[in-house]
Design an enzyme around this catalytic site. Structure first.
Site, PDB file in Angstrom:
ATOM      1  CE  LYS A 179      55.388  91.857 -80.222  1.00  0.00           C
ATOM      2  NZ  LYS A 179      54.949  93.011 -80.667  1.00  0.00           N
ATOM      3  CE  LYS A 213      49.833  92.179 -88.967  1.00  0.00           C
ATOM      4  NZ  LYS A 213      49.926  92.612 -87.535  1.00  0.00           N
ATOM      5  CE  LYS A 226      53.604 102.150 -87.087  1.00  0.00           C
ATOM      6  NZ  LYS A 226      52.424 102.466 -86.425  1.00  0.00           N
TER       7      LYS A 226
HETATM    8  P1  ADP Z   1      52.063  91.966 -85.200  1.00  0.00           P
HETATM    9  O1  ADP Z   1      53.440  92.294 -84.540  1.00  0.00           O
HETATM   10  O2  ADP Z   1      51.902  90.833 -85.508  1.00  0.00           O
HETATM   11  O3  ADP Z   1      51.880  93.122 -86.489  1.00  0.00           O
HETATM   12  P2  ADP Z   1      49.976  93.754 -84.083  1.00  0.00           P
HETATM   13  O4  ADP Z   1      51.119  94.874 -83.714  1.00  0.00           O
HETATM   14  O5  ADP Z   1      48.944  93.890 -84.710  1.00  0.00           O
HETATM   15  O6  ADP Z   1      50.831  92.642 -84.250  1.00  0.00           O
HETATM   16  O7  ADP Z   1      49.598  93.399 -82.520  1.00  0.00           O
HETATM   17  C1  ADP Z   1      48.228  94.048 -81.967  1.00  0.00           C
HETATM   18  C2  ADP Z   1      48.352  93.602 -80.467  1.00  0.00           C
HETATM   19  O8  ADP Z   1      48.694  92.301 -79.934  1.00  0.00           O
HETATM   20  C3  ADP Z   1      49.606  94.641 -79.881  1.00  0.00           C
HETATM   21  O9  ADP Z   1      49.250  95.932 -79.522  1.00  0.00           O
HETATM   22  C4  ADP Z   1      49.875  93.685 -78.693  1.00  0.00           C
HETATM   23  O10 ADP Z   1      49.177  94.047 -77.531  1.00  0.00           O
HETATM   24  C5  ADP Z   1      49.579  92.263 -78.935  1.00  0.00           C
HETATM   25  N1  ADP Z   1      50.521  91.398 -79.413  1.00  0.00           N
HETATM   26  C6  ADP Z   1      51.082  91.577 -80.649  1.00  0.00           C
HETATM   27  N2  ADP Z   1      52.054  90.425 -80.718  1.00  0.00           N
HETATM   28  C7  ADP Z   1      52.135  89.931 -79.740  1.00  0.00           C
HETATM   29  C8  ADP Z   1      53.069  89.051 -78.798  1.00  0.00           C
HETATM   30  N3  ADP Z   1      53.939  88.429 -79.624  1.00  0.00           N
HETATM   31  N4  ADP Z   1      52.673  88.835 -77.582  1.00  0.00           N
HETATM   32  C9  ADP Z   1      51.783  89.542 -77.031  1.00  0.00           C
HETATM   33  N5  ADP Z   1      50.893  90.288 -77.368  1.00  0.00           N
HETATM   34  C10 ADP Z   1      51.256  90.462 -78.791  1.00  0.00           C
END
Ligand code: ADP
Length: 331
Positions: free
Chosen positions: A202, A205, A117
């Site tokens: 993956k 967002k 980060k």
């Molecule tokens: P993003 O990558 O969209 O910012 P977050 O980091 O806010 O998502 O995700 C919150 C939680 O959701 C993560 O800690 C994880 O457990 C789950 N998560 C996020 N993206 C995925 C994914 N592509 N597949 C499975 N679980 C996910």
């Protein structure tokens, strides 16, 4: 809520006003699976959303409330699970301060996500004390509920060891066995714990490759029609590689006939458009009840749910802080 059940704390950082199907499969669905047999506290971590503010601070309250609506729409039951926003329970900040006295600076500096980060910050942004202390706040979030276990996505599992170490440092400083060595609950279902996005990276967002719970069936259909498939499959009779195709990956999760669909795809017996059309139907049908429920949850309903969740979380957290102060012989 049945106090005899093993206690679970789960949480999600407020980082957007809506959740995608990757968040659902990797995080929210596992919570839903636990809610019948556990005493559940589900926290929307808005303070954690403050650790990486961009140039324009977002409306975190709005994000948190919208996220809570998505959770309830997905099936998290406010009767079974205390759903609350972190900053409404002031004991999180209080325990964070106390635990910071039991945390070595070196340990925090070595946390891989801190380094990541820090490197991602713009040249005009400073590394804040809060960003470094993120794992201490996370430890307070967890230990406040003295849980049996914490369900996390694969990406978060490493952080929890640090939280256990911080709890142990407190215990050993005061010669008590107060904070538990809680369990990490990680899903063993690989296909759900890292859901690919529409471009096969993956789903995240930050990559703009997501299917959201709270979007229309038409929006989902459009996205699937332009999703990544097998690049070498130019015409229907070319063999596909389902393992590398986003559409086939979603069929595997949502279609009861995925095995025959994969076989036909592999053998060049079906085309990508057919896969996409079938997926659109199945996935929109799967999401339909969640979307219908989501449309019914208004601000007043989510406010009632959050107020009730806050009260239940505060009851527990306040008791922990009374005991912590006694152990520490604070006034
Ligand atoms: P993003 O990558 O969209 O910012 P977050 O980091 O806010 O998502 O995700 C919150 C939680 O959701 C993560 O800690 C994880 O457990 C789950 N998560 C996020 N993206 C995925 C994914 N592509 N597949 C499975 N679980 C996910």
């Amino acid at each position: 809520m049945n106090a005899e059940r093993p206690r679970i704390l789960s949480g999600a950082r407020a980082s957007s006003p809506r959740i995608h199907i990757g968040n659902y499969e990797g995080a929210v669905k596992p919570w839903i699976d636990l809610q019948d047999d556990h005493e559940m506290y589900c926290m929307i971590a808005d303070y954690h959303g403050l650790t990486t503010l961009g140039a324009t601070p977002p409306d975190l309250g709005y994000w948190s409330r919208e996220c809570a609506k998505d959770f309830v729409a997905c099936g998290l039951d406010p009767e079974k699970c205390a759903i609350f926003i972190q900053s409404r329970v002031p004991q999180h900040a209080e325990l964070h301060l106390i635990l910071s006295m039991f945390t070595g600076l070196g340990k925090l500096e070595r946390v891989p996500t801190f380094k990541e980060k820090k490197d991602n910050l713009g040249s005009d942004q400073q590394v804040s004390y809060g960003l470094l202390g993120y794992p201490v706040l996370q430890s307070a979030d967890i230990l406040l509920y003295r849980p049996f276990g914490v369900p996390v996505g694969k990406d978060q599992a490493a952080h929890l060891e640090l939280s256990r170490e911080i709890g142990r440092s407190f215990n050993s400083a005061y010669g008590v066995d107060y904070f538990p060595d809680f369990y990490t609950i990680v899903s063993t279902d690989e296909s759900r714990s890292t859901l690919p996005g529409l471009d096969m990276r993956k789903m995240s967002k930050s990559y703009d490759n997501c299917i959201y719970i709270n979007e229309t069936a038409d929006e989902t259909a459009k996205k699937i029609m332009s999703a990544f498939t097998t690049p070498s499959k130019m015409k229907l009779s070319d063999p596909g590689i389902p393992e590398g195709c986003a559409v086939c990956q979603y069929l595997r999760l949502y279609s009861p006939n995925w095995e025959s669909q994969w076989n036909e795809d592999r053998q060049g017996l079906r085309g990508c458009v057919q896969n996409k059309r079938e997926l659109i139907e199945i996935l929109n049908e799967f999401l339909r009840p969640m979307r219908e429920r989501r449309a019914q949850i208004d601000d007043a309903e989510i406010e009632r749910i959050l107020a009730d969740g806050t009260e239940r979380a505060t009851d527990f957290a306040a008791q922990t802080m009374r005991e912590v102060r006694q152990i520490m012989r604070l006034a």
